[in-house]
Motif scaffolding. Structure first.
Motif, mmCIF file in Angstrom:
data_model
loop_
_atom_site.group_PDB
_atom_site.id
_atom_site.type_symbol
_atom_site.label_atom_id
_atom_site.label_comp_id
_atom_site.label_asym_id
_atom_site.label_seq_id
_atom_site.Cartn_x
_atom_site.Cartn_y
_atom_site.Cartn_z
ATOM 1 N N LYS A 4 45.470 20.928 39.154
ATOM 2 C CA LYS A 4 46.118 22.155 39.616
ATOM 3 C C LYS A 4 45.545 22.561 40.971
ATOM 4 O O LYS A 4 44.341 22.569 41.179
ATOM 5 C CB LYS A 4 45.886 23.275 38.589
ATOM 6 C CG LYS A 4 46.486 24.591 38.982
ATOM 7 C CD LYS A 4 46.323 25.583 37.858
ATOM 8 C CE LYS A 4 44.887 26.043 37.692
ATOM 9 N NZ LYS A 4 44.394 26.822 38.822
ATOM 10 N N GLN A 5 46.417 22.868 41.898
ATOM 11 C CA GLN A 5 45.980 23.347 43.195
ATOM 12 C C GLN A 5 45.613 24.827 43.113
ATOM 13 O O GLN A 5 46.190 25.571 42.323
ATOM 14 C CB GLN A 5 47.105 23.163 44.231
ATOM 15 C CG GLN A 5 47.503 21.698 44.422
ATOM 16 C CD GLN A 5 46.355 20.872 44.954
ATOM 17 O OE1 GLN A 5 45.658 21.290 45.876
ATOM 18 N NE2 GLN A 5 46.130 19.704 44.361
ATOM 19 N N PRO A 6 44.632 25.274 43.905
ATOM 20 C CA PRO A 6 44.288 26.699 43.901
ATOM 21 C C PRO A 6 45.512 27.540 44.205
ATOM 22 O O PRO A 6 46.310 27.213 45.083
ATOM 23 C CB PRO A 6 43.236 26.801 45.009
ATOM 24 C CG PRO A 6 42.658 25.428 45.108
ATOM 25 C CD PRO A 6 43.785 24.491 44.816
ATOM 26 N N ARG A 7 45.663 28.625 43.503
ATOM 27 C CA ARG A 7 46.848 29.460 43.655
ATOM 28 C C ARG A 7 46.561 30.633 44.580
ATOM 29 O O ARG A 7 45.569 31.342 44.389
ATOM 30 C CB ARG A 7 47.308 29.987 42.288
ATOM 31 C CG ARG A 7 47.703 28.904 41.328
ATOM 32 C CD ARG A 7 48.250 29.512 40.055
ATOM 33 N NE ARG A 7 47.215 30.250 39.351
ATOM 34 C CZ ARG A 7 47.461 31.132 38.387
ATOM 35 N NH1 ARG A 7 48.694 31.402 38.059
ATOM 36 N NH2 ARG A 7 46.481 31.748 37.780
ATOM 37 N N PRO A 8 47.402 30.864 45.580
ATOM 38 C CA PRO A 8 47.217 32.037 46.426
ATOM 39 C C PRO A 8 47.419 33.312 45.634
ATOM 40 O O PRO A 8 48.032 33.309 44.563
ATOM 41 C CB PRO A 8 48.312 31.861 47.495
ATOM 42 C CG PRO A 8 49.338 30.978 46.857
ATOM 43 C CD PRO A 8 48.583 30.057 45.957
ATOM 44 N N ALA A 9 46.906 34.421 46.188
ATOM 45 C CA ALA A 9 46.960 35.691 45.471
ATOM 46 C C ALA A 9 48.393 36.085 45.117
ATOM 47 O O ALA A 9 48.669 36.560 44.025
ATOM 48 C CB ALA A 9 46.298 36.780 46.302
ATOM 49 N N ARG A 413 39.266 31.361 34.462
ATOM 50 C CA ARG A 413 38.126 30.973 35.276
ATOM 51 C C ARG A 413 37.429 32.208 35.841
ATOM 52 O O ARG A 413 38.058 33.263 36.046
ATOM 53 C CB ARG A 413 38.567 30.052 36.416
ATOM 54 C CG ARG A 413 39.108 28.699 35.954
ATOM 55 C CD ARG A 413 38.031 27.884 35.269
ATOM 56 N NE ARG A 413 38.469 26.554 34.844
ATOM 57 C CZ ARG A 413 38.832 26.245 33.612
ATOM 58 N NH1 ARG A 413 38.826 27.182 32.661
ATOM 59 N NH2 ARG A 413 39.187 25.017 33.301
ATOM 60 N N LEU A 414 36.123 32.086 36.101
ATOM 61 C CA LEU A 414 35.319 33.232 36.528
ATOM 62 C C LEU A 414 35.842 33.886 37.796
ATOM 63 O O LEU A 414 35.713 35.094 37.986
ATOM 64 C CB LEU A 414 33.864 32.799 36.748
ATOM 65 C CG LEU A 414 33.017 32.543 35.497
ATOM 66 C CD1 LEU A 414 31.621 32.109 35.918
ATOM 67 C CD2 LEU A 414 32.949 33.791 34.628
ATOM 68 N N ASP A 415 36.419 33.089 38.702
ATOM 69 C CA ASP A 415 36.888 33.639 39.979
ATOM 70 C C ASP A 415 38.316 34.175 39.906
ATOM 71 O O ASP A 415 38.895 34.557 40.923
ATOM 72 C CB ASP A 415 36.781 32.586 41.087
ATOM 73 C CG ASP A 415 37.687 31.383 40.840
ATOM 74 O OD1 ASP A 415 38.293 31.298 39.746
ATOM 75 O OD2 ASP A 415 37.779 30.526 41.729
ATOM 76 N N GLY A 416 38.902 34.207 38.692
ATOM 77 C CA GLY A 416 40.257 34.728 38.521
ATOM 78 C C GLY A 416 41.354 33.742 38.855
ATOM 79 O O GLY A 416 42.531 34.106 38.857
ATOM 80 N N SER A 417 41.007 32.479 39.129
ATOM 81 C CA SER A 417 42.011 31.489 39.525
ATOM 82 C C SER A 417 42.666 30.799 38.333
ATOM 83 O O SER A 417 43.559 29.974 38.522
ATOM 84 C CB SER A 417 41.372 30.427 40.427
ATOM 85 O OG SER A 417 40.395 29.677 39.707
ATOM 86 N N GLY A 418 42.225 31.117 37.116
ATOM 87 C CA GLY A 418 42.769 30.451 35.940
ATOM 88 C C GLY A 418 44.060 31.067 35.443
ATOM 89 O O GLY A 418 44.675 31.914 36.112
ATOM 90 N N TYR A 419 44.455 30.665 34.248
ATOM 91 C CA TYR A 419 45.703 31.156 33.658
ATOM 92 C C TYR A 419 45.536 31.287 32.154
ATOM 93 O O TYR A 419 44.608 30.744 31.587
ATOM 94 C CB TYR A 419 46.865 30.214 34.017
ATOM 95 C CG TYR A 419 46.697 28.769 33.603
ATOM 96 C CD1 TYR A 419 47.088 28.313 32.343
ATOM 97 C CD2 TYR A 419 46.159 27.825 34.490
ATOM 98 C CE1 TYR A 419 46.946 26.984 31.967
ATOM 99 C CE2 TYR A 419 46.016 26.493 34.125
ATOM 100 C CZ TYR A 419 46.415 26.080 32.868
ATOM 101 O OH TYR A 419 46.280 24.756 32.507
ATOM 102 N N PRO A 420 46.368 32.089 31.487
ATOM 103 C CA PRO A 420 47.624 32.676 31.974
ATOM 104 C C PRO A 420 47.488 34.042 32.639
ATOM 105 O O PRO A 420 48.386 34.477 33.353
ATOM 106 C CB PRO A 420 48.441 32.826 30.689
ATOM 107 C CG PRO A 420 47.417 33.094 29.631
ATOM 108 C CD PRO A 420 46.217 32.257 30.016
#
Length: 563
Positions: A4-9, A413-420
């Motif tokens: 998965k690519q990092p998702r923009p805000a 994920r700790l940095d908020g980049s995870g899902y859902p």
């Protein structure tokens, strides 16, 4: 799946808006070709009984996952179960057969996800194919047309034409093998979740037809068990009733009388359709179906674990790439939790969450899971919803709320980049952080369509990189690597010469436990507990529990907030 690519805000905000919309949804389809609004009428989790979950509640939750894989909104099978019981009552079925009808209706499609890989190889979108399967009387030209329409879907035009030509030449053999595999898998899974010994034989008739033109054995008429004849009719009738209305349901059953359906049962349904379907779409089917359950026995301990492990195996069979994944994650997560220092009750939660964390995978087509090329934005949106579906399914079961909370966060994920939900930091508790790290490590060890499996050393390096990027917690990763044998356990040096056991006793002492209570908690004798307490007081220069507690707080040996 491809990394998965990092998702923009902005992308994450869009995902969360979709999630909020799904939470509020009250109808829809789980087909991979449609928006992910498959929660159906699941609604808020109802207040249930206290204590251990019942077997039927676990199986009802499993039926919700089955619904997703059928391209139906959740609670389809529950409504079909209620309709099947009404038909059985009108037909004067005896109580023993009624109990079998209950489970035949609830879990008729329990084997469907075990053949998803092969089905997707033939038809591209296994979920979309199953959804469309309801719309035809599956025989002759209508069935062939359905299969040819789906064969090679998603491929470029020339490859699609070649795939359809090949399929037309081999259809009979391929589909018969597929159905036979489905029936075998259904029988194994029914046995594993503790159903009646006669249920596997009943479920093996799921695709047989009254006219003898079904699969895999071509059984006909009363050779097909009554329980399955009722389940087949109720399953199809519910879909047409819900999507097109009562008249369409009656017309469909009448049209398939003597072909797919038992003529007497079809006549009974058509004659009493209004009575049989009254309020079926208005009531909450979860409590209504559970109230009709033939078995309300509670599950606990090893018996509950056996059923949950079977449910995890069921989810993993969605793809050969994930076979055995949940078992491995459950073991690793529990061992990690022990290394991390969690208490026995939470270790049990993590083990159970590990078994069922991928249950929501049923709602995503194998056309996505088994894709070797890069995933599209739509593919990613579907994948990023599946932990949410799993959490909602598990959360329906009284006594499984904590397991659902942990399982539903395994991709956060700790940095908020995870899902859902894009949760991070303090919103993720230790158990959720541990399961995320354990799942990430185990996944790296397994092959995926776009990459081979990694070595344990490479998987460990990948986990450390995630720590460096701020996505996984260092303590959780360290504990995973120790549990996996990739890192040596550090021996902690305790202040004032305390041993590890004395530090453990000190923590219990801080909780206000007396010697007898400490002995019970640690499974030691009261005399041994008293000796430990005396040694602690002597080493730290304390005269009572209060001064010992202050010492523990000063040394960082006890955190009241952590318990």
């Amino acid at each position: 799946m491809p990394a998965k690519q990092p998702r923009p805000a902005a992308y994450r905000r869009l995902s969360r808006r979709i999630l909020e919309a799904v939470t509020e949804a009250t109808s829809g389809s789980a087909s991979a070709g449609r928006p992910p609004d498959a929660l159906g009428a699941a609604g808020p989790v109802p207040v249930g009984h206290a204590g251990a979950p019942h077997r039927t509640e676990i199986l009802a939750a499993l039926s919700l996952a089955i619904d997703l894989g059928l391209g139906q909104p959740m609670e389809h099978m529950l409504r079909a179960t209620l309709l099947g019981l009404r038909i059985a009552d009108r037909a004067g079925v005896d109580p023993a057969a009624r109990g079998r009808i209950y489970y035949a209706n609830l879990l008729a499609w329990i084997g469907c996800h075990a053949d998803s890989f092969e089905l997707a190889a033939l038809f591209g979108d296994d979920i979309g194919f199953r959804a469309d399967y309801y719309m035809v009387d599956a025989r002759g030209l209508p069935m062939l047309s359905l299969m040819l329409r789906h064969a090679g879907s998603g491929l470029p035009p020339l490859k699609r034409t070649a795939r359809r030509s090949l399929f037309a030449a081999t259809a009979a053999t391929a589909v018969r093998a597929l159905i036979r595999s489905h029936c075998t898998s259904a029988g194994h899974l029914a046995y594993r979740v503790g159903l009646d010994a006669g249920m596997p034989a009943i479920l093996s008739h799921t695709f047989e037809r009254w006219d003898g033109k079904g699969l895999p054995e071509g059984r006909s008429g009363v050779e097909i068990p009554l329980e399955m004849r009722i389940a087949q009719l109720a399953d199809v009738a519910e879909v047409f009733l819900r999507t097109r209305g009562l008249d369409a349901a009656v017309a469909t059953v009448r049209n398939r009388r003597g072909t797919q359906f038992d003529p007497e049962l079809a006549d009974l349904f058509c004659k009493y359709a209004g009575e049989l379907t009254e309020s079926l779409l208005d009531i909450d089917p979860w409590p209504a179906a559970l109230a009709q359950a033939p078995d309300n026995r509670a599950l606990a301990g090893e018996e509950l674990d056996t059923v949950l492990a079977a449910v995890g195996d069921f989810a993993d069979l969605k793809s050969p790439y994930t076979a055995g994944h949940s078992r491995a994650v459950a073991t690793l997560a529990a061992e990690t939790a022990a290394e991390y220092g969690l208490k026995a009750a939470e270790i049990e939660v993590l083990r159970r969450a590990g078994w069922v964390h991928d249950l929501g995978r049923m709602g995503v087509s194998n056309g996505v899971w088994d894709k070797k090329s890069p995933l599209s934005s739509m593919d990613l949106e579907r994948i990023q919803m599946y932990p949410f579906f799993g959490e909602r399914i598990l959360g329906r079961v009284p006594g499984m709320g904590r397991v659902a909370e942990v399982a539903g966060a395994h991709h956060e994920r700790l940095d908020g980049s995870g899902y859902p939900r894009g949760r991070g930091g303090a919103d993720l508790d230790p158990s959720q952080r541990i399961l995320a790290a354990a799942d990430a490590y185990q996944t790296s060890l397994e092959p995926r369509p776009h990459r081979p499996e990694m070595s344990p050393q490479a998987a460990g390096q990948r986990l450390r990189a995630e720590v460096g990027a701020g996505r996984l917690e260092e303590r959780a990763v360290d504990a995973v690597l120790v549990a996996a044998g990739q890192k040596e356990r550090r021996r902690r040096v305790w202040p004032k010469g305390l041993t590890e056991r004395e530090a453990e006793v000190l923590g219990l002492l801080c909780h206000g436990m007396n010697n007898r209570e400490i002995a019970s908690a640690l499974v030691i004798s009261p005399k041994t507990a008293r000796n430990h307490v005396e040694h602690i007081y002597l080493k730290i220069g304390a005269g009572n529990r209060v001064s010992a507690t202050l010492f523990a707080l000063d040394q960082g040996l006890w955190d009241r907030a952590a318990g």
